[in-house]
Design a protein around this motif. Sequence first.
Motif, PDB file in Angstrom:
ATOM      1  N   TRP A 712       0.842  -1.198   0.000  1.00 55.58           N
ATOM      2  CA  TRP A 712       0.000   0.000   0.000  1.00 55.58           C
ATOM      3  C   TRP A 712       0.877   1.248   0.000  1.00 55.58           C
ATOM      4  N   SER A 713       1.868   1.264   0.879  1.00 54.03           N
ATOM      5  CA  SER A 713       2.713   2.462   1.025  1.00 54.03           C
ATOM      6  C   SER A 713       3.494   2.759  -0.248  1.00 54.03           C
ATOM      7  N   LYS A 714       3.689   1.730  -1.077  1.00 56.90           N
ATOM      8  CA  LYS A 714       4.417   1.900  -2.337  1.00 56.90           C
ATOM      9  C   LYS A 714       3.495   2.181  -3.518  1.00 56.90           C
ATOM     10  N   GLY A 715       2.189   2.332  -3.212  1.00 54.17           N
ATOM     11  CA  GLY A 715       1.235   2.592  -4.288  1.00 54.17           C
ATOM     12  C   GLY A 715       0.904   1.368  -5.112  1.00 54.17           C
ATOM     13  N   ILE A 716       1.148   0.196  -4.543  1.00 55.94           N
ATOM     14  CA  ILE A 716       0.840  -1.061  -5.249  1.00 55.94           C
ATOM     15  C   ILE A 716      -0.457  -1.614  -4.677  1.00 55.94           C
ATOM     16  N   LEU A 717      -1.537  -1.501  -5.446  1.00 54.24           N
ATOM     17  CA  LEU A 717      -2.852  -1.979  -5.035  1.00 54.24           C
ATOM     18  C   LEU A 717      -3.055  -3.407  -5.536  1.00 54.24           C
ATOM     19  N   PRO A 718      -4.109  -4.075  -5.095  1.00 52.38           N
ATOM     20  CA  PRO A 718      -4.304  -5.465  -5.541  1.00 52.38           C
ATOM     21  C   PRO A 718      -4.244  -5.645  -7.053  1.00 52.38           C
ATOM     22  N   ILE A 719      -4.829  -4.726  -7.805  1.00 51.31           N
ATOM     23  CA  ILE A 719      -4.805  -4.850  -9.260  1.00 51.31           C
ATOM     24  C   ILE A 719      -3.374  -4.793  -9.791  1.00 51.31           C
ATOM     25  N   ASP A 720      -2.499  -4.058  -9.077  1.00 53.71           N
ATOM     26  CA  ASP A 720      -1.104  -3.913  -9.514  1.00 53.71           C
ATOM     27  C   ASP A 720      -0.258  -5.132  -9.159  1.00 53.71           C
ATOM     28  N   SER A 721      -0.608  -5.813  -8.064  1.00 56.04           N
ATOM     29  CA  SER A 721       0.230  -6.920  -7.579  1.00 56.04           C
ATOM     30  C   SER A 721       0.139  -8.157  -8.459  1.00 56.04           C
ATOM     31  N   ILE A 722      -0.782  -8.171  -9.415  1.00 55.17           N
ATOM     32  CA  ILE A 722      -0.847  -9.294 -10.361  1.00 55.17           C
ATOM     33  C   ILE A 722       0.493  -9.466 -11.072  1.00 55.17           C
ATOM     34  N   GLU A 723       1.156  -8.345 -11.324  1.00 56.85           N
ATOM     35  CA  GLU A 723       2.433  -8.406 -12.038  1.00 56.85           C
ATOM     36  C   GLU A 723       3.493  -9.170 -11.254  1.00 56.85           C
ATOM     37  N   HIS A 724       3.409  -9.170  -9.930  1.00 59.06           N
ATOM     38  CA  HIS A 724       4.367  -9.933  -9.134  1.00 59.06           C
ATOM     39  C   HIS A 724       4.264 -11.421  -9.445  1.00 59.06           C
ATOM     40  N   VAL A 725       3.040 -11.907  -9.588  1.00 54.92           N
ATOM     41  CA  VAL A 725       2.848 -13.320  -9.926  1.00 54.92           C
ATOM     42  C   VAL A 725       3.287 -13.580 -11.358  1.00 54.92           C
ATOM     43  N   ALA A 726       2.934 -12.668 -12.255  1.00 58.93           N
ATOM     44  CA  ALA A 726       3.309 -12.831 -13.658  1.00 58.93           C
ATOM     45  C   ALA A 726       4.822 -12.895 -13.823  1.00 58.93           C
ATOM     46  N   ASN A 727       5.536 -12.055 -13.087  1.00 56.17           N
ATOM     47  CA  ASN A 727       6.995 -12.052 -13.187  1.00 56.17           C
ATOM     48  C   ASN A 727       7.610 -13.330 -12.624  1.00 56.17           C
ATOM     49  N   ALA A 728       7.045 -13.827 -11.526  1.00 58.21           N
ATOM     50  CA  ALA A 728       7.593 -15.037 -10.899  1.00 58.21           C
ATOM     51  C   ALA A 728       7.331 -16.268 -11.747  1.00 58.21           C
ATOM     52  N   ARG A 729       6.217 -16.280 -12.454  1.00 58.81           N
ATOM     53  CA  ARG A 729       5.841 -17.456 -13.250  1.00 58.81           C
ATOM     54  C   ARG A 729       6.142 -17.297 -14.743  1.00 58.81           C
ATOM     55  N   ASP A 730       6.584 -16.135 -15.145  1.00 56.02           N
ATOM     56  CA  ASP A 730       6.704 -15.821 -16.571  1.00 56.02           C
ATOM     57  C   ASP A 730       5.328 -15.794 -17.228  1.00 56.02           C
ATOM     58  N   GLY A 731       4.381 -15.165 -16.531  1.00 52.24           N
ATOM     59  CA  GLY A 731       3.050 -14.985 -17.101  1.00 52.24           C
ATOM     60  C   GLY A 731       1.961 -15.587 -16.245  1.00 52.24           C
ATOM     61  N   VAL A 732       0.788 -14.937 -16.250  1.00 52.68           N
ATOM     62  CA  VAL A 732      -0.391 -15.441 -15.561  1.00 52.68           C
ATOM     63  C   VAL A 732      -1.616 -14.991 -16.341  1.00 52.68           C
ATOM     64  N   ASP A 733      -2.584 -15.866 -16.466  1.00 55.71           N
ATOM     65  CA  ASP A 733      -3.756 -15.603 -17.310  1.00 55.71           C
ATOM     66  C   ASP A 733      -4.841 -14.876 -16.512  1.00 55.71           C
ATOM     67  N   MET A 734      -4.590 -13.611 -16.199  1.00 55.81           N
ATOM     68  CA  MET A 734      -5.567 -12.804 -15.466  1.00 55.81           C
ATOM     69  C   MET A 734      -5.885 -11.542 -16.258  1.00 55.81           C
ATOM     70  N   ASP A 735      -7.158 -11.222 -16.337  1.00 50.69           N
ATOM     71  CA  ASP A 735      -7.611 -10.007 -16.993  1.00 50.69           C
ATOM     72  C   ASP A 735      -7.114  -8.790 -16.203  1.00 50.69           C
ATOM     73  N   ARG A 736      -6.763  -7.708 -16.892  1.00 47.30           N
ATOM     74  CA  ARG A 736      -6.245  -6.504 -16.219  1.00 47.30           C
ATOM     75  C   ARG A 736      -7.154  -5.285 -16.411  1.00 47.30           C
ATOM     76  N   THR A 737      -8.342  -5.480 -16.972  1.00 38.72           N
ATOM     77  CA  THR A 737      -9.227  -4.352 -17.272  1.00 38.72           C
ATOM     78  C   THR A 737      -9.585  -3.565 -16.029  1.00 38.72           C
TER      79      THR A 737
END
Length: 957
Positions: A712-737
């Motif tokens: 939160w303090s870094k301005g990373i909201l739940p919608i933003d944290s999807i990228e953490h999973v994508a980076n760790a797995r080399d991709g994740v099939d989640m909508d970003r709309t």
Amino acid sequence: MSQILSADPTDLPSRNNQSAEPGYKLIKRNGAISPFDSSKISVALTKAFIAVEGSSVAASQRIHEIVANLTADIVAALTRRSAEGRTFHIEDVQDQVELALMRSEHHKVARAYVLYRERRAAERAEEAAKKPKLVTPEPGLSMRDAEGNTIPLDFARLETVIAEACEGLEGTSASLVLKEARRNLYDGITQDELAVAPILAARTLVESEPNYAQVSARLLLDKLRREALSYVFRRPEQATQADMAARYAEYFPAYIKTGIEADMLDPELDRFDLGRIAAAIRPERDMQFQYLGLQTLYDRYFLHVANKRYELPQAFFMRVAMGLALRETEREDRAIEFYNLLSSFDFMASTPTLFNAGTRRPQLSSCFLTTIGDDLDAIFKGVKDNALLAKYSGGLGNDWTPVRGLGAHIKGTNGQSQGVVPFLKVANDTAIAVNQGGKRKGAVCAYLETWHIDIEEFLDLRKNTGDDRRRTHDMNTANWVPDLFMQRVQEDGEWTLFSPDDVPTLHDLYGKAFKTAYEQAETDAEAGRIKLYKKVRAVDLWRKMLSMLFETGHPWITFKDPCNLRSPQQHVGVVHSSNLCTEITLNTSADEVAVCNLGSVNLVAHVTENGLNTEKLAKTVRTAMRMLDNVVDINFYTIPEARRSNLKHRPVGLGVMGFQDALQMQSIAYSSDAAVEFADISMEAISYNAIWASTELAEERGRYQSFDGSLWSKGILPIDSIEHVANARDGVDMDRTQRLDWVALRERVTSIGMRNSNCLAIAPTATISNICGVSQSIEPAYQNLYVKTNMSGDFTVVNALLVKALKKRDLWDEVMISDLKYFDGSVGQIDRIPDDLKTIFATAFEVDSKWLISAASRRQKWIDQAQSLNLYIANPSGKALDAIYKLAWSMGLKTTYYLRARAATSVEKSTLKGTDGKLNAVSPAAINPIQAMRARAEAEAGMNVCAIDDPECEACQ
């Protein structure tokens, strides 16, 4: 055969002293009263079986055993359903005989019995038609009051109460309810029996008109009013609903005084301005209950002394609201605000909050998560903590991964460990012994990571075979699965199992750091630096995980990495497990027991045919978040680690219920892109407003202590944290709309801060959704017509939205009711129903699980914790299960909950009014699926899947 079946099971001579509980009576068709004797049922059943199967010695022995079991089941069902009335009508007994025969699949005997009943009914009707029509005055029946005095039965009041109960409810008839009620009246009836008679009458009509569920509730209210008013005012009292418009103001202060004197209510409640509080009560909201909801409150929530309820519904909601407003500066204002939210059913707090708010022991939190340490002191402290937390209605999730595995070295004794399983057995038995203060069964879930060397034994814990000392039949279990394991499964690679004392760092690592440490541990094992390990094929272990999930319902599949990579609190700890219902993802350690405070928004109250009412939703969420935040400060903590954690991080879990109802109100099918889109839109709105509300609370009350360094303090909201999973797995099939102004909210969060480390979690809501009369959580409907069994009894449940849609097309009639029963509450096979309604009102097993997962993935992108997601499979196979759970992982879900597979099911056709007499094999799976699944597993070596609403599982709100 006809001669034998003509022996009415209630009219046969007694052959032994077996009878029902003393005090039960039978009302015959002519109104005569006789003692109820269960031996007559046994005689009638025995004669019926002999007529069909013969009377050989072998047959007689078999029949004797069958009849004994059937009689016990019939008596249990009768006494459970009529525990208050203590009388049975002859038709009720015959209904239960018929039902027992069908449930036990004695089809020939059952068919003959049904045909005989139909023939005798026709004969009685013919005989009655031949008799001259005489106008006879109403019999002068008497009744016994609470003191045992005989007084005239007040028919006028009975008619008034029934008329009031039917008022304003389309399709209901007061005269029809009165007619049905009169069947159960007799001279000398008690006041309690008189109160129950119209309730039972209205309940029989629910299947033909869902509004009779409200009629039944209103009639139960009359019984409750007499009970509560009499206790509070210490004199015989009764009141109609019309009377309560004035009487609530008088009753409420007396109720508060009564509760304080009984040492139940917090004396602080008496310091509120009770006149103002009482004036804010809305008596008309008593009228909105469905019967199941009010009966549930009556049985388990309303305060009572010596089984005498003294808490009326609006007093209940106001007591909870006052309890949540105790620390507010303007507490009367806030109590009234909270009351209006609860009593309108726009939002409902979780069961522990409803149980305990405003009481002397306000344990209001729903879930507790602990990590168990690897020594005897830590293990038995964990078991003790479980007991203390469970005592006041907390659901438990235990992380057992640190406990060393079977065969590991014990330095202190130079011996070998027996592994984690024996201690799980102790935890299992503790949960049963400490049954949440006598209110509901204790409930706990054990989590173990997939690399633990005891994982294979862990998978077997719920099996019905093997050494019972290494089985936990009552504990829930869950796999805590790292991404690396799922990748090894996809690659068909090897997987190595370790004892945690050899690889202590793995427990606290996730993502790429876990991969590096795990691969190093494998290298160390190959080099001989680690002695205790085991190599398995990852696919084989995965198959066993799915196989056990299918056969026993456990362990559930939950995913470690997305829970941690998207956790806002990863700067101060690690998420080591979820909770009992897999929606809570909070850090745990030896010093911190994670606590979560739950409540759910009722989507039905915020949706119209035109879509989501976003303005009302925002208002609801704002108030709900304030209520949940208050729980943290008011809460009664049974262990210091829970208090420390909750005050430091202040997590809450705002969820939803009524999702499928909301879809059906908009004519949206669950199996559609529109449903997935609605899941996305509605959850985005709730998430946005919940986070905004938490910033407002931070502005007023201050940030939570561990805010600095959080996502939160870094301005990373739940919608933003999807990228953490994508980076760790080399991709994740989640909508970003995204649709809302998240840029502005992100700036607000970083500048003002958050009051709560976590805001959102979707719990199952099994009980509170019943209270509100809406569908459970995010679940598709199990059936559109069924008999629901829980701790409060048996309830006919009809999908009122389906009935409304069928009425609109002139399709709701006796034939449709019969068809719904025949097809087990499913509309898919009824030709008369148009295709569009078949898709909108499809039941759970008619919805492909990919739609549930897709909708859940859209919700998950907005949620900082997780969601309790059940998965349904109509035609289970290893391939299908593999595809479902891999899809859940690839679409970014954090957890899954129960796997529910179809069993041979059907609606109880005999006890519902208007049966067509079809004698399908009747299984209780639709009513109590867990029992049916267990029976099927034993009979067919099939599966054991937990109930849709297991009446003993009260952990989920």
